[in-house]
Design a protein around this motif. Structure first.
Motif, PDB file in Angstrom:
ATOM      1  N   GLY A  49       0.848  -1.274  -0.001  1.00 22.93           N
ATOM      2  CA  GLY A  49      -0.446  -0.370  -0.112  1.00 22.93           C
ATOM      3  C   GLY A  49       1.225   1.286   0.102  1.00 22.93           C
ATOM      4  O   GLY A  49       1.781   1.360  -0.073  1.00 22.93           O
ATOM      5  N   GLY A  50       0.045   2.413   0.235  1.00 24.38           N
ATOM      6  CA  GLY A  50       0.895   3.915   0.146  1.00 24.38           C
ATOM      7  C   GLY A  50       1.143   4.069  -1.041  1.00 24.38           C
ATOM      8  O   GLY A  50       2.672   4.310  -0.828  1.00 24.38           O
ATOM      9  N   GLY A  51       1.590   2.804  -2.136  1.00 27.24           N
ATOM     10  CA  GLY A  51       1.615   3.505  -3.756  1.00 27.24           C
ATOM     11  C   GLY A  51       3.520   2.299  -3.961  1.00 27.24           C
ATOM     12  O   GLY A  51       3.518   2.302  -5.279  1.00 27.24           O
ATOM     13  N   GLU A  99       2.377  -1.162  -4.585  1.00 28.35           N
ATOM     14  CA  GLU A  99       2.029  -1.733  -5.134  1.00 28.35           C
ATOM     15  C   GLU A  99       2.040  -1.207  -6.517  1.00 28.35           C
ATOM     16  O   GLU A  99       1.559  -1.869  -7.832  1.00 28.35           O
ATOM     17  N   LEU A 100       2.233   0.104  -6.525  1.00 32.27           N
ATOM     18  CA  LEU A 100       2.700   0.044  -8.170  1.00 32.27           C
ATOM     19  C   LEU A 100       4.029  -0.700  -8.968  1.00 32.27           C
ATOM     20  O   LEU A 100       4.314  -0.613  -9.764  1.00 32.27           O
ATOM     21  N   LYS A 110      -2.072  -5.179  -5.089  1.00 33.70           N
ATOM     22  CA  LYS A 110      -2.333  -5.094  -3.419  1.00 33.70           C
ATOM     23  C   LYS A 110      -2.315  -6.202  -2.940  1.00 33.70           C
ATOM     24  O   LYS A 110      -1.269  -6.359  -2.111  1.00 33.70           O
ATOM     25  N   LEU A 166       6.487   7.850   2.537  1.00 33.46           N
ATOM     26  CA  LEU A 166       7.536   8.420   1.461  1.00 33.46           C
ATOM     27  C   LEU A 166       6.673   9.127  -0.424  1.00 33.46           C
ATOM     28  O   LEU A 166       6.972   9.538  -1.171  1.00 33.46           O
ATOM     29  N   HIS A 167       4.607   9.056  -0.041  1.00 33.38           N
ATOM     30  CA  HIS A 167       4.642   9.909  -0.658  1.00 33.38           C
ATOM     31  C   HIS A 167       4.753  11.318  -1.499  1.00 33.38           C
ATOM     32  O   HIS A 167       5.117  11.475  -0.180  1.00 33.38           O
ATOM     33  N   GLY A 168       4.410  11.145  -1.879  1.00 34.59           N
ATOM     34  CA  GLY A 168       4.805  12.927  -2.495  1.00 34.59           C
ATOM     35  C   GLY A 168       3.786  14.090  -1.580  1.00 34.59           C
ATOM     36  O   GLY A 168       2.768  13.002  -1.265  1.00 34.59           O
ATOM     37  N   GLY A 169       3.729  15.241  -2.032  1.00 37.18           N
ATOM     38  CA  GLY A 169       2.608  16.504  -1.399  1.00 37.18           C
ATOM     39  C   GLY A 169       1.598  16.896  -1.751  1.00 37.18           C
ATOM     40  O   GLY A 169       0.833  17.180  -1.965  1.00 37.18           O
ATOM     41  N   LEU A 174      -5.254   7.102  -0.202  1.00 40.98           N
ATOM     42  CA  LEU A 174      -3.776   6.832   1.241  1.00 40.98           C
ATOM     43  C   LEU A 174      -3.535   8.240   1.337  1.00 40.98           C
ATOM     44  O   LEU A 174      -2.818   8.501   2.047  1.00 40.98           O
ATOM     45  N   ASN A 175      -3.015   8.953  -0.120  1.00 43.58           N
ATOM     46  CA  ASN A 175      -1.887   9.065  -0.435  1.00 43.58           C
ATOM     47  C   ASN A 175      -1.807  10.223   0.907  1.00 43.58           C
ATOM     48  O   ASN A 175      -0.793  11.076   1.089  1.00 43.58           O
ATOM     49  N   LEU A 176      -2.990  11.314   1.329  1.00 40.95           N
ATOM     50  CA  LEU A 176      -2.943  12.122   1.665  1.00 40.95           C
ATOM     51  C   LEU A 176      -3.736  11.978   3.171  1.00 40.95           C
ATOM     52  O   LEU A 176      -4.343  12.377   3.282  1.00 40.95           O
ATOM     53  N   TYR A 224      -5.260  11.954 -10.832  1.00 43.40           N
ATOM     54  CA  TYR A 224      -5.008  11.627 -10.356  1.00 43.40           C
ATOM     55  C   TYR A 224      -6.211  11.936  -9.390  1.00 43.40           C
ATOM     56  O   TYR A 224      -6.468  11.730  -7.960  1.00 43.40           O
ATOM     57  N   TYR A 248      -8.964   0.522  -1.639  1.00 47.53           N
ATOM     58  CA  TYR A 248      -7.848   1.195  -1.653  1.00 47.53           C
ATOM     59  C   TYR A 248      -6.428   1.617  -2.933  1.00 47.53           C
ATOM     60  O   TYR A 248      -6.473   1.164  -3.104  1.00 47.53           O
ATOM     61  N   PHE A 249      -7.119   2.894  -3.059  1.00 46.69           N
ATOM     62  CA  PHE A 249      -6.147   2.880  -4.041  1.00 46.69           C
ATOM     63  C   PHE A 249      -5.071   4.486  -3.725  1.00 46.69           C
ATOM     64  O   PHE A 249      -5.790   5.258  -3.173  1.00 46.69           O
ATOM     65  N   SER A 250      -3.222   4.269  -4.225  1.00 44.73           N
ATOM     66  CA  SER A 250      -2.472   5.073  -2.930  1.00 44.73           C
ATOM     67  C   SER A 250      -1.432   5.251  -4.469  1.00 44.73           C
ATOM     68  O   SER A 250      -1.117   4.359  -5.270  1.00 44.73           O
ATOM     69  N   THR A 251      -1.019   7.356  -4.746  1.00 47.44           N
ATOM     70  CA  THR A 251      -0.596   6.605  -5.276  1.00 47.44           C
ATOM     71  C   THR A 251       0.527   7.963  -5.609  1.00 47.44           C
ATOM     72  O   THR A 251      -0.066   9.348  -4.294  1.00 47.44           O
ATOM     73  N   GLU A 252       1.502   8.263  -5.853  1.00 45.97           N
ATOM     74  CA  GLU A 252       2.154   9.665  -5.625  1.00 45.97           C
ATOM     75  C   GLU A 252       1.568  10.287  -7.155  1.00 45.97           C
ATOM     76  O   GLU A 252       0.845   9.781  -8.000  1.00 45.97           O
TER      77      GLU A 252
END
Lengths: 100, 407
Positions: free
Chosen positions: A8-10, A12-13, A19, A97-100, B97-99, B134, B289-293
């Motif tokens: 999770g939190g990216g 999975e990419l 996931k 460590l996701h982006g802002g 989940l990103n934010l 996004y 749920y999906f999260s990405t930069e």
């Protein structure tokens, strides 16, 4: 040994955007009596991570900022890399460590 | 799934130790702040009560105030709505989940407001940057869920936990500035786009807060974010920002002050909190749920500082709080000339320059000179910039341009 791995939190990419992975890992090799998180991470890196492994790992551990839960429990309590895994354990990796 | 969670083997608990707070249950996490091993139940309690203490000790709010909770990006919002309406979720919906920070903030604020009778009117404020993928598809989801959220206002979570239907305001870059981030990226490329996004977002939250007529804006910046910003400001030599980036409340002289109730809260705990909050983690897992930069963010400079902070945290978790402390204790010599904060001649927004950053950037975009106002330009626009700086007499120390510094 059957394990459920979740990213999770990216993260999975890095493994084709999947996931949840139900995986079968090889039983412990001769000379090692237990399958540890350390072995699992090496296995994940070889078998699941399709791109940018440096986003997931640093050295032989996860990259700092990646949370690891083993059966809903912070892996810092179970010995991190030395955590012994058993049949049907659930391991969750969440990147912070996701982006802002 | 619930049963599955029930059979989770409680074996890996640090050699049979018990929670160091209640001494009864098995610990579930190690607190980075104190290194204590605590159980889930104690974790909710200390997590929420520590934030309550921060709010009380710093007198962040007064009874009767209207408070906007800034969901910086809007993605957190979808997550929030799904979180509170998970029973109705269809699997194809995406949760970001990103934010997660602003989502947890909204939940904790609402919960503490009720539990401790703060007497606050809470609103959720979200920004639509206009980044395809996004968010595009998700905007409709937000609108659709807005109704659900109010319906679900009284829905009980975990016994007494309930989320009141907080009113939502979405402001878009397109409406405020006439440009979406996608359109800006087409022109500016991927190098300086975060400057635009950050500058525009900060103003967008302020403008949205003004529309909601709120007294204060709270944001979900956590201890990790603040430590990271302290480092960045040191690296950039930005003394002006360094001196204010650790303040729990900023902009008190302006129309809408901002505060950061999560200033001392570790990101690790914020990320773990929602996992444990739903009565079973299994439920949470069922959400698709999906999260990405941010698709444009891989180039963000901030990422390097973030990584460094996380490296430090692994070696010694206290390092994060120590960096914040160093930032707080930093003093600027009184003889140093600091930029004066005035207002933008064009839009009236707070600015140390003649025009605020957003207006300079926007002017560049509209005139087909998108590089205007980015970095220390030596190009054809350099003269113009210098001229503007001189007119303000603030050449010694300036806040350097950095869009992602959202403090």
């Amino acid at each position: 040994m059957q394990l459920t791995l979740e990213f999770g939190g990216g993260l999975e990419l890095l493994c084709d955007s999947v996931k949840i992975h139900n995986v079968n890992v090889d039983p412990p090799q001769d000379g090692e009596d237990k399958f540890t998180m350390k072995s699992l991470l090496a296995w994940v890196r070889t078998n699941l991570i399709k791109e940018r492994p440096e986003m997931f790992m640093k050295g032989d551990s996860v990259r700092p900022g990646v949370l690891v839960l083993v059966n809903d429990c912070d892996w810092e309590l179970s010995g991190q890399l030395d955590t012994t895994l058993e049949e049907k354990d659930v391991v969750v990796f969440i990147s912070t460590l996701h982006g802002g | 799934m619930e049963e599955e969670a029930g059979v989770v083997k409680p074996k890996k608990n640090g050699g049979g130790r018990l929670c160091s707070l209640c001494n009864q249950r098995r610990p579930a996490l190690k607190r980075p702040k104190t290194l204590e091993q605590i159980c889930k139940e104690c974790f909710y309690t200390v997590f929420e009560e520590e934030i309550h203490r921060v709010i009380v000790d710093n007198q962040l709010f007064k009874p009767g105030e209207r408070i906007a909770i800034g969901a910086s990006g809007g993605k957190g919002f979808i997550y929030l709505l799904l979180w509170f309406s998970y029973r109705r979720i269809s699997n194809e919906l995406l949760v970001y989940l990103n934010l997660v920070d602003s989502t947890v903030l909204a939940y904790v604020m609402s919960e503490l407001n009720r539990r401790h009778n703060y007497g606050l009117d809470l609103f959720l404020l979200s920004v639509d940057e206009g980044i395809t993928g996004y968010r595009d598809d998700s905007l409709e989801t937000v609108k659709r869920n807005e109704i659900q959220a109010s319906e679900l206002g009284q829905m009980s979570m975990k016994g007494s936990r309930s989320m009141y239907g907080l009113p939502l305001k979405v402001v878009s870059y397109k409406d405020l500035y006439g440009w979406t981030m996608d359109e800006i990226v087409k022109i500016i490329g991927l190098k300086n786009n975060c400057t635009f996004c950050g500058v525009f977002r900060r103003q967008a939250l302020d403008r949205g807060a003004a529309l909601l007529k709120v007294d204060k804006l709270v944001t979900g910046h956590n201890a990790d974010d603040i430590a990271e910003t302290v480092l960045l400001n040191i690296l950039r030599g930005d003394i002006a920002r360094l001196s204010r980036c650790t303040s729990i409340t900023t902009g008190e002289e302006g129309p809408i002050p901002r505060c950061k109730p999560f200033k001392y809260t570790y990101e690790k705990e914020i990320v773990i909190y929602p996992c444990h909050l739903l009565f079973t983690y299994a439920y949470f897992k069922r959400l698709d749920y999906f999260s990405t930069e941010c698709i444009y963010s891989p180039n963000a400079y901030r990422g390097f500082a973030r990584e460094f902070i996380k490296d430090l945290e692994r070696l010694r978790p206290r390092a994060i709080l120590d960096i914040i402390k160093s930032g707080e204790d930093f003093r600027i010599s009184t003889s140093t000339k600091m930029p004066e904060q005035g207002t933008c001649e064009r839009c009236g927004y707070i600015s140390s320059q003649k025009w605020c950053k957003a207006c300079v950037l926007l002017d560049g975009l509209n005139r087909g000179l998108p590089k205007l106002g980015i970095g220390r330009s030596r190009g054809p626009n350099g003269d113009r910039q210098r001229e503007m700086k001189e007119s303000n007499g603030t050449r010694n120390i300036q806040s350097k341009q950095c869009g992602t510094l959202d403090f």
